[in-house]
Design a protein around this motif. Sequence first.
Motif, PDB file in Angstrom:
ATOM      1  N   UNK A  67      20.120  -1.334   2.676  1.00 27.57           N
ATOM      2  CA  UNK A  67      20.571  -0.203   1.681  1.00 27.57           C
ATOM      3  C   UNK A  67      19.653   0.934   1.645  1.00 27.57           C
ATOM      4  N   UNK A  68      18.743   1.205   2.646  1.00 25.86           N
ATOM      5  CA  UNK A  68      17.923   2.310   2.452  1.00 25.86           C
ATOM      6  C   UNK A  68      18.739   3.668   2.402  1.00 25.86           C
ATOM      7  N   UNK A  69      18.396   4.651   1.648  1.00 20.38           N
ATOM      8  CA  UNK A  69      19.280   5.980   1.653  1.00 20.38           C
ATOM      9  C   UNK A  69      20.682   5.519   1.357  1.00 20.38           C
ATOM     10  N   UNK A  70      20.955   4.473   0.509  1.00 18.78           N
ATOM     11  CA  UNK A  70      22.267   4.321   0.357  1.00 18.78           C
ATOM     12  C   UNK A  70      22.105   4.051  -1.228  1.00 18.78           C
ATOM     13  N   UNK A  71      23.421   4.253  -1.933  1.00 18.28           N
ATOM     14  CA  UNK A  71      23.083   4.040  -3.547  1.00 18.28           C
ATOM     15  C   UNK A  71      23.422   2.544  -3.845  1.00 18.28           C
ATOM     16  N   UNK A  72      22.404   2.185  -4.755  1.00 18.66           N
ATOM     17  CA  UNK A  72      22.468   0.517  -5.112  1.00 18.66           C
ATOM     18  C   UNK A  72      22.383   0.538  -6.326  1.00 18.66           C
ATOM     19  N   UNK A  73      22.844  -0.663  -6.814  1.00 17.22           N
ATOM     20  CA  UNK A  73      22.615  -1.026  -8.307  1.00 17.22           C
ATOM     21  C   UNK A  73      21.440  -2.047  -8.581  1.00 17.22           C
ATOM     22  N   UNK A  74      20.812  -1.851  -9.693  1.00  8.15           N
ATOM     23  CA  UNK A  74      19.641  -2.873  -9.873  1.00  8.15           C
ATOM     24  C   UNK A  74      19.782  -3.310 -11.361  1.00  8.15           C
ATOM     25  N   UNK A  75      19.649  -4.652 -11.434  1.00 12.48           N
ATOM     26  CA  UNK A  75      19.538  -5.099 -12.801  1.00 12.48           C
ATOM     27  C   UNK A  75      18.208  -5.519 -13.058  1.00 12.48           C
ATOM     28  N   UNK A  76      17.797  -4.711 -14.301  1.00 10.98           N
ATOM     29  CA  UNK A  76      16.214  -5.026 -14.631  1.00 10.98           C
ATOM     30  C   UNK A  76      16.336  -5.837 -15.967  1.00 10.98           C
ATOM     31  N   UNK A 117      11.280   6.998   3.637  1.00 11.40           N
ATOM     32  CA  UNK A 117      12.207   5.908   4.321  1.00 11.40           C
ATOM     33  C   UNK A 117      11.554   5.614   5.457  1.00 11.40           C
ATOM     34  N   UNK A 118      10.771   6.294   6.303  1.00 13.69           N
ATOM     35  CA  UNK A 118       9.947   5.895   7.576  1.00 13.69           C
ATOM     36  C   UNK A 118       8.993   4.917   7.062  1.00 13.69           C
ATOM     37  N   UNK A 119       8.261   5.234   6.060  1.00 15.85           N
ATOM     38  CA  UNK A 119       7.184   4.434   5.514  1.00 15.85           C
ATOM     39  C   UNK A 119       7.575   3.070   5.203  1.00 15.85           C
ATOM     40  N   UNK A 120       8.565   3.190   4.577  1.00 13.28           N
ATOM     41  CA  UNK A 120       9.452   1.786   3.863  1.00 13.28           C
ATOM     42  C   UNK A 120       9.725   0.896   5.052  1.00 13.28           C
ATOM     43  N   UNK A 121      10.413   1.683   6.198  1.00 14.59           N
ATOM     44  CA  UNK A 121      10.838   0.686   7.123  1.00 14.59           C
ATOM     45  C   UNK A 121       9.627   0.165   7.837  1.00 14.59           C
ATOM     46  N   UNK A 122       8.664   0.575   7.927  1.00 15.10           N
ATOM     47  CA  UNK A 122       7.357   0.312   8.518  1.00 15.10           C
ATOM     48  C   UNK A 122       6.698  -0.839   7.819  1.00 15.10           C
ATOM     49  N   UNK A 146       0.902  -1.252   0.041  1.00 15.56           N
ATOM     50  CA  UNK A 146       0.086  -0.203  -0.039  1.00 15.56           C
ATOM     51  C   UNK A 146       0.681   1.351  -0.103  1.00 15.56           C
ATOM     52  N   UNK A 147       2.269   0.972   0.063  1.00 14.80           N
ATOM     53  CA  UNK A 147       3.049   2.347   0.375  1.00 14.80           C
ATOM     54  C   UNK A 147       2.901   2.959  -0.845  1.00 14.80           C
ATOM     55  N   UNK A 148       3.145   2.452  -2.231  1.00 16.20           N
ATOM     56  CA  UNK A 148       3.559   3.223  -3.343  1.00 16.20           C
ATOM     57  C   UNK A 148       1.702   3.822  -3.891  1.00 16.20           C
ATOM     58  N   UNK A 149       0.908   2.866  -3.344  1.00 12.97           N
ATOM     59  CA  UNK A 149      -0.580   3.485  -3.623  1.00 12.97           C
ATOM     60  C   UNK A 149      -0.688   4.788  -2.967  1.00 12.97           C
ATOM     61  N   UNK A 150      -0.371   4.830  -1.618  1.00 14.78           N
ATOM     62  CA  UNK A 150      -0.715   5.959  -0.830  1.00 14.78           C
ATOM     63  C   UNK A 150       0.417   7.080  -1.370  1.00 14.78           C
ATOM     64  N   UNK A 151       1.846   7.084  -1.927  1.00 12.33           N
ATOM     65  CA  UNK A 151       2.637   7.752  -2.562  1.00 12.33           C
ATOM     66  C   UNK A 151       1.887   8.647  -3.538  1.00 12.33           C
ATOM     67  N   UNK A 186      18.591   4.395  -3.147  1.00 14.55           N
ATOM     68  CA  UNK A 186      17.125   3.988  -2.597  1.00 14.55           C
ATOM     69  C   UNK A 186      16.572   4.616  -1.807  1.00 14.55           C
ATOM     70  N   UNK A 187      15.326   5.029  -1.932  1.00 12.95           N
ATOM     71  CA  UNK A 187      14.219   5.784  -1.107  1.00 12.95           C
ATOM     72  C   UNK A 187      13.280   4.975  -0.451  1.00 12.95           C
ATOM     73  N   UNK A 188      12.665   4.193  -1.392  1.00 11.63           N
ATOM     74  CA  UNK A 188      11.710   3.321  -1.033  1.00 11.63           C
ATOM     75  C   UNK A 188      11.607   2.069  -1.870  1.00 11.63           C
ATOM     76  N   UNK A 189      11.072   1.066  -1.009  1.00 13.22           N
ATOM     77  CA  UNK A 189      10.495  -0.169  -1.763  1.00 13.22           C
ATOM     78  C   UNK A 189       9.318  -0.827  -1.064  1.00 13.22           C
TER      79      UNK A 189
END
Lengths: 91, 97
Positions: free
Chosen positions: B19-28, A83-88, A1-6, B38-41
């Motif tokens: 790796x959150x808030x760090x630089x990463x490499x992604x293979x697609x 970042x916080x939302x992702x950790x949660x 749901x994270x990206x849906x909210x975003x 990386x900011x969110x996943x």
Amino acid sequence: MLFFSYFKDLVGREVTVELKNDLAIRGTLHSVDQYLNIKLENTRVVDQDKYPHMLSVRNCFIRGSVVRYVQLPPEEVDIELLHDATRREAR
Amino acid sequence: MATEEDSAVKEPLDLIRLSLDERIYVKLRSDRELRGKLHAYDQHLNMILGDVEEIVTTVEIDDETYEEIVWTTRRTVPFLFVRGDGVILVSPPLRTA
């Protein structure tokens, strides 16, 4: 749901959606759903000469599964909040 | 004493959390690679990356010589959402000497 909210928070902003078939569509984000299907308004295809298919299309619904990237506006995004939302969220 | 559930690395997704808030490499898929912050996943590996460089690799075969010409196209995007179904692997950036 994270990206849906975003994406819900991004409604009204200009984004560029790049599809898996390499088509890139720029438009205003009108709405999004849980599948990350996207509705765009005021759309323009990015490389209009290469992809004349949608010259007259101004609004479209994009199935979430065909999206490769969404280029987002970098301003006004609270990165710490993400970042916080992702950790949660990530389980 | 406190159960450090948040920082315990139990499953592969927890490794990405490091790796959150760090630089990463992604293979697609489709011979693409990304390098960015990386900011969110989420569990689908949908991601939001910042200051991203995309590298697309193409192989052309010369009609006459039949040699393979490998070339790459690069571009940078300030802020990018990546759909998880295209992701093959995620890693800290490779050190190019």
